[in-house]
Design an enzyme around this catalytic site. Sequence first.
Site, PDB file in Angstrom:
ATOM      1  N   SER A 159     -13.268  81.220  39.667  1.00 41.91           N
ATOM      2  CA  SER A 159     -11.910  80.677  39.670  1.00 41.91           C
ATOM      3  C   SER A 159     -11.885  79.376  40.479  1.00 41.91           C
ATOM      4  O   SER A 159     -12.797  78.550  40.368  1.00 41.91           O
ATOM      5  CB  SER A 159     -10.962  81.744  40.236  1.00 41.91           C
ATOM      6  N   LYS A 177      -6.325  79.439  36.165  1.00 42.63           N
ATOM      7  CA  LYS A 177      -7.077  80.149  37.214  1.00 42.63           C
ATOM      8  C   LYS A 177      -6.230  81.257  37.853  1.00 42.63           C
ATOM      9  O   LYS A 177      -6.768  82.309  38.222  1.00 42.63           O
ATOM     10  CB  LYS A 177      -7.572  79.168  38.280  1.00 42.63           C
TER      11      LYS A 177
END
Length: 294
Positions: A159, A177
């Site tokens: 992420s 994300k």
Amino acid sequence: MASQSHSAVVFNSSQVFKENIFDGKVLFCTGGGSGICRAMTDAVMRHGANATIVGRNVERLTLAAKELSDATGRMCIPAQADVRQPKQLQDAVKKTIEAFGKIDFVICGAAGNFLAPISGLSENAFRTVIEIDTLGTYHTIKATLPYVRASRGSYIHVSATLHYRATPYQVHVSAAKAAIDATSAVLAIEEGPHGVRSNVIAPGPIGGTEGMNRLSAKGTSTREYEASIPLGRMGSVKDCANAAVFLFSDAASFITAQILVVDGGSEHVRPLTLPYPQSVLDPASIKSFIKPKL
Ligand code: COA
């Protein structure tokens, strides 16, 4: 002279973890042809695993797979797939099962990014990043889960930290994300009873990566930037690789639904990468702050 501080040194996971902890394991890694995900694959292989790396660029993948195999003494195979296409991912999984018979570890790492203000971002541009990052993660989970469940394996999702606070010109990636972080946590609690773990690695400023080169402010010298990071240096792809080795290892067997931030502490002191509010008031000005495309 004072000795170099421990945090200033970039370690290899083999200096800390035993060589054979992943003997007999199989890794499936999207985005493994370059950057952070390639380094993660390299480290996991050096501890004994075989691997499939997945990406769109077949030449890059084929070369990376050969180099990873040569460097680690394990087998890495390339599987060309666009993570936006579930069928292509299913074929990549099939190739992996034919080659290795199982999947223990999955890294969902394929991602796309560029700088653009909301006012100048087309619907298709927003959708493209959501499709690569978020849907790509979803498709990867769907294609691999039966096998990961069978081996009581583990997921790592790559992420970012930029969505913890608002980051201008990154709405598409921030949305993507944040969704990945949430997806990982839900996967962890649904699959925990089946013995599957799911965690996120959130890299901060990692030197030499395409993302950092494309997105960092042009006028910022590395030394000046490094001085602003609490641990005093840019991250290395090896720092992310070490985090992946830890999270896949039995040392993390009670860790799931977590986000491991690998950023030298910078999130707590992070200034905006682009000058604020100048960059927002004059979107055209961001061009002068972006390094030339690699
Ligand atoms: N600013 C604004 N919009 C952009 C853009 C930019 N810098 N780059 C792409 N887009 C838009 C395109 O204009 C298009 O929208 P449109 O149809 O409304 O014009 C949409 O995004 C899709 O772009 P396209 O190039 O057709 O998609 P793609 O699937 O070939 O590639 C990326 C998308 C994100 C992968 C591509 O931008 C890319 O190659 N990025 C560099 C690699 C990368 O991001 N690596 C990860 C680093 S963290």
